[in-house]
Scaffold this active site. Structure first.
Site, PDB file in Angstrom:
ATOM      1  N   LYS A 164       0.836  -1.197   0.000  1.00 44.97           N
ATOM      2  CA  LYS A 164       0.000   0.000   0.000  1.00 44.97           C
ATOM      3  C   LYS A 164       0.871   1.247   0.000  1.00 44.97           C
ATOM      4  CE  LYS A 164      -2.120   2.739   3.137  1.00 44.97           C
ATOM      5  NZ  LYS A 164      -2.279   3.941   2.342  1.00 44.97           N
ATOM      6  N   GLY A 207       6.813   5.135   8.061  1.00 42.63           N
ATOM      7  CA  GLY A 207       5.847   6.206   8.283  1.00 42.63           C
ATOM      8  C   GLY A 207       6.061   6.833   9.650  1.00 42.63           C
ATOM      9  N   SER A 208       4.996   7.354  10.205  1.00 37.57           N
ATOM     10  CA  SER A 208       5.111   8.102  11.463  1.00 37.57           C
ATOM     11  C   SER A 208       5.284   7.160  12.661  1.00 37.57           C
ATOM     12  CB  SER A 208       3.863   8.960  11.658  1.00 37.57           C
ATOM     13  OG  SER A 208       2.737   8.117  11.746  1.00 37.57           O
ATOM     14  N   GLU A 259      10.250   1.717  10.144  1.00 36.94           N
ATOM     15  CA  GLU A 259      11.126   2.867   9.877  1.00 36.94           C
ATOM     16  C   GLU A 259      10.311   4.116  10.145  1.00 36.94           C
ATOM     17  OE1 GLU A 259      14.234   2.494   9.169  1.00 36.94           O
ATOM     18  OE2 GLU A 259      14.177   0.346   8.815  1.00 36.94           O
ATOM     19  N   CYS A 290      12.952  11.980   6.046  1.00 33.85           N
ATOM     20  CA  CYS A 290      13.143  11.550   7.433  1.00 33.85           C
ATOM     21  C   CYS A 290      14.583  11.770   7.884  1.00 33.85           C
ATOM     22  CB  CYS A 290      12.761  10.088   7.574  1.00 33.85           C
ATOM     23  SG  CYS A 290      13.647   9.051   6.399  1.00 33.85           S
TER      24      CYS A 290
HETATM   25  P1  NAD Z   1       1.865   7.895   8.252  1.00 29.17           P
HETATM   26  O1  NAD Z   1       2.310   7.071   9.390  1.00 29.17           O
HETATM   27  O2  NAD Z   1       0.702   8.787   8.435  1.00 29.17           O
HETATM   28  O3  NAD Z   1       1.501   6.972   7.002  1.00 29.17           O
HETATM   29  C1  NAD Z   1       2.435   6.059   6.446  1.00 29.17           C
HETATM   30  C2  NAD Z   1       1.662   4.969   5.730  1.00 29.17           C
HETATM   31  O4  NAD Z   1       0.920   4.229   6.684  1.00 29.17           O
HETATM   32  C3  NAD Z   1       0.638   5.490   4.732  1.00 29.17           C
HETATM   33  O5  NAD Z   1       0.571   4.629   3.619  1.00 29.17           O
HETATM   34  C4  NAD Z   1      -0.646   5.447   5.527  1.00 29.17           C
HETATM   35  O6  NAD Z   1      -1.806   5.346   4.731  1.00 29.17           O
HETATM   36  C5  NAD Z   1      -0.440   4.184   6.347  1.00 29.17           C
HETATM   37  N1  NAD Z   1      -1.223   4.100   7.591  1.00 29.17           N
HETATM   38  C6  NAD Z   1      -1.769   5.115   8.294  1.00 29.17           C
HETATM   39  N2  NAD Z   1      -2.448   4.613   9.366  1.00 29.17           N
HETATM   40  C7  NAD Z   1      -2.302   3.269   9.324  1.00 29.17           C
HETATM   41  C8  NAD Z   1      -2.750   2.204  10.165  1.00 29.17           C
HETATM   42  N3  NAD Z   1      -3.507   2.424  11.232  1.00 29.17           N
HETATM   43  N4  NAD Z   1      -2.392   0.942   9.847  1.00 29.17           N
HETATM   44  C9  NAD Z   1      -1.617   0.696   8.756  1.00 29.17           C
HETATM   45  N5  NAD Z   1      -1.181   1.661   7.917  1.00 29.17           N
HETATM   46  C10 NAD Z   1      -1.512   2.938   8.207  1.00 29.17           C
HETATM   47  O7  NAD Z   1       3.153   8.711   7.775  1.00 29.17           O
HETATM   48  P2  NAD Z   1       3.241   9.774   6.609  1.00 29.17           P
HETATM   49  O8  NAD Z   1       2.621  11.045   7.102  1.00 29.17           O
HETATM   50  O9  NAD Z   1       2.767   9.176   5.330  1.00 29.17           O
HETATM   51  O10 NAD Z   1       4.819   9.950   6.465  1.00 29.17           O
HETATM   52  C11 NAD Z   1       5.574  10.838   7.220  1.00 29.17           C
HETATM   53  C12 NAD Z   1       6.277  10.125   8.346  1.00 29.17           C
HETATM   54  O11 NAD Z   1       7.070   9.073   7.829  1.00 29.17           O
HETATM   55  C13 NAD Z   1       7.232  11.001   9.108  1.00 29.17           C
HETATM   56  O12 NAD Z   1       7.101  10.743  10.487  1.00 29.17           O
HETATM   57  C14 NAD Z   1       8.601  10.567   8.633  1.00 29.17           C
HETATM   58  O13 NAD Z   1       9.662  10.784   9.521  1.00 29.17           O
HETATM   59  C15 NAD Z   1       8.373   9.121   8.421  1.00 29.17           C
HETATM   60  N6  NAD Z   1       9.356   8.553   7.509  1.00 29.17           N
HETATM   61  C16 NAD Z   1      10.308   7.710   8.022  1.00 29.17           C
HETATM   62  C17 NAD Z   1      11.282   7.179   7.180  1.00 29.17           C
HETATM   63  C18 NAD Z   1      12.342   6.235   7.692  1.00 29.17           C
HETATM   64  O14 NAD Z   1      12.980   5.586   6.878  1.00 29.17           O
HETATM   65  N7  NAD Z   1      12.555   6.134   8.985  1.00 29.17           N
HETATM   66  C19 NAD Z   1      11.275   7.500   5.818  1.00 29.17           C
HETATM   67  C20 NAD Z   1      10.299   8.370   5.353  1.00 29.17           C
HETATM   68  C21 NAD Z   1       9.333   8.882   6.202  1.00 29.17           C
END
Ligand code: NAD
Length: 485
Positions: free
Chosen positions: A173, A226-227, A248, A282
């Site tokens: 996804k 993600g977050s 991550e 990130c």
């Molecule tokens: P997010 O956590 O909101 O979403 C990431 C993904 O998870 C999206 O595809 C989203 O639809 C999905 N998601 C959301 N809720 C979910 C749930 N309950 N269950 C399963 N999937 C779910 O993050 P974002 O706003 O898309 O991205 C920004 C964040 O990502 C920032 O915190 C950034 O630091 C982090 N990030 C980390 C890295 C790394 O390698 N450590 C790299 C890039 C971004």
């Protein structure tokens, strides 16, 4: 209006429930396409397609697996321009960023793991005269990959490529904010000859689709970027179901600048490490720590350079900073700038929304922002902002710099600027982070372990770490001699 659909079993399909959602260009604020908005029913279909394909893919000879993956890499490279245009429209990032960084890296991810696929080897442990053990690393079957919006195709492929290189099939996804390049990847996979069902892509929101993937009882492995908040939620579900997870997550990365560094190189690179992709990487450094002897000079030179950065139409090749991902995110970043002022910060550059002429008059643009005068413990310096905002803080000694750098709940990346060899190694050893760059930033070797500590995540991606993550070890012991004829 164009609608992007799920890619399941090698075919594009609308949602089972018929649902759709809008795709917005953050540089104009306008809807330009629609996306199938799936739920657990689409995840179920994707799982079934992946399950049907898994044995065939696991048994595909490594050379064939490698050739298909290399063809995907080549096709991504050949389609750089249309993919870069799509990435720009979806995310608001400057076209040059998409052309030079996002799409080439997506291609490199497939090329790198294509090569890795051809090098998969079993380990063996010999017990002299007695027995031999060999350890197979077998694919899990169907795995789940979930990625964010900031580097859409780049991070999506960073998961999918090692998963399929290791012989798994995938239910993936992409972020619902930036789904288009992932949707285009389906056609590329078909053209490259990837068997139907090896890669399945389900679109929609995190709670509806992402969580359905994580909760699916037969998807045993989850790779998530993600977050931190969502990562913790996923970790909880995976713990209950005893699933393997790689997480991550967010960061609050320090850039430590010692007075003895190569000043010009540091200044140039620190502009990049602060504001590339509008600060939405990130790995961007958001807390700049500067030794007192060069503090005033740095603040003045850095601020002057930041004020010269052009925020503009992402389609213009001269644009260095484009839009942030959405109006909601812009408001969040601007609210952090207000918070910084309330916390006693002084805004030396930026600090406001940028209004551009049509067609970008409805876009979400923020001037690159530099803030001084804050304490390390304040919320501005503790919470991830994930936008074009940096703070600068002074320090006197090496010990003080390390303490400031480590005073955060995160631990993803860090940067150290010094020309002293002893200091570089000493500081690198003491920083609590998964990644330390010395006198550089974002210099990536895809073989190295990638990931963070503390609230920045669990597990590592990259190289053999990723291949190991996507394979289950199985040890086989053969005894030579039972002492009988
Ligand atoms: P997010 O956590 O909101 O979403 C990431 C993904 O998870 C999206 O595809 C989203 O639809 C999905 N998601 C959301 N809720 C979910 C749930 N309950 N269950 C399963 N999937 C779910 O993050 P974002 O706003 O898309 O991205 C920004 C964040 O990502 C920032 O915190 C950034 O630091 C982090 N990030 C980390 C890295 C790394 O390698 N450590 C790299 C890039 C971004």
């Amino acid at each position: 209006m164009k609608q992007y659909n799920h890619f399941i079993g090698g075919e594009y399909k609308p949602s089972v429930n018929g649902g759709t959602m809008d795709i917005i260009n953050p540089a104009t604020g306008k809807k330009y396409a629609e996306l199938a908005a799936g739920d657990a029913a689409d995840v179920k279909l994707a799982y079934e397609a992946a399950h049907a394909a898994k044995d065939g893919w696991a048994m595909t000879p490594l050379a064939e697996r490698q050739a298909i993956m290399q063809r995907i890499a080549t096709l991504i490279e050949e389609k750089n321009e249309i993919l870069a245009q799509a990435e720009m429209l979806d995310s608001g990032k400057p076209i040059m960023h998409a052309r030079r960084i996002d799409i080439p890296r997506a291609s490199a991810n497939f090329a790198f793991f294509a090569a890795a696929a051809s090098q998969l080897a079993s380990e063996s442990h010999y017990m002299p005269g007695q027995a031999i053990n060999y350890t197979l690393r077998q694919p899990y079957g169907v795995v789940g990959c979930i990625s964010p919006w900031n580097l859409p195709l780049y991070l999506f492929t960073w998961k999918i490529a090692p998963a399929i290189a290791a012989g798994n099939t995938v239910v993936a996804k992409p972020s619902e904010m930036t789904p288009v390049t992932a949707a285009m990847l389906g056609d590329i996979c078909n053209e490259a000859g990837l068997p139907p069902g090896v890669l399945n892509i389900v679109h929609g929101t995190g709670p509806d689709v992402g969580e359905a993937i994580v909760r699916h009882e037969d998807i045993k492995v989850i790779s998530f970027t993600g977050s931190t908040a969502v990562g913790k939620r996923i970790a909880g579900i995976c713990a209950e179901q005893l699933k393997k997870a790689s997480l991550e997550l967010g960061g609050k990365n320090p850039v430590i600048i010692f007075g003895d560094c190569d000043y010009d190189e540091m200044l140039k690179t620190t502009i990049r490490s602060s504001f590339s992709n509008q600060g939405q990487i990130c790995l961007c450094g958001s807390r700049i720590l500067v030794q007192w002897d060069i503090y005033d000079r740095f603040v003045s030179d850095f601020t002057e350079r930041v004020q010269r950065l052009t925020v503009g139409d992402p389609t213009d090749p001269e644009t260095k900073l484009g839009a942030v991902i959405s109006e909601g995110h812009m408001k969040k970043v601007l609210s952090y700038i207000e918070l910084a002022k309330e916390e006693g910060g002084e805004v030396l550059a930026g600090g406001h929304q940028v209004h551009l002429p049509a067609p970008n008059d409805g876009g979400s643009f923020i001037a690159p922002t530099v803030i001084t005068g804050l304490d390390q413990n304040c919320r501005t310096n503790q919470e991830e902002i994930f936008g074009p905002v940096v703070t600068i803080m002074p320090f006197q000694t090496e010990e003080e710099a390390i303490a400031l750098a480590n005073n955060t709940t995160y631990g993803l990346a860090s940067v150290v600027w010094t020309d002293r060899l002893d200091r570089a190694h000493r500081v690198a050893g003491q920083i609590n982070a998964g990644i330390v760059w010395i006198n550089c930033w974002l210099l990536r070797d895809l073989r190295t372990p990638f990931g963070g500590v503390k609230n920045s995540g669990m597990g590592r991606e990259g190289g053999w770490e990723a291949i190991r993550f996507f394979t289950e070890p199985k040890n086989v012991t053969i005894q030579y001699d039972h002492g009988e004829d």
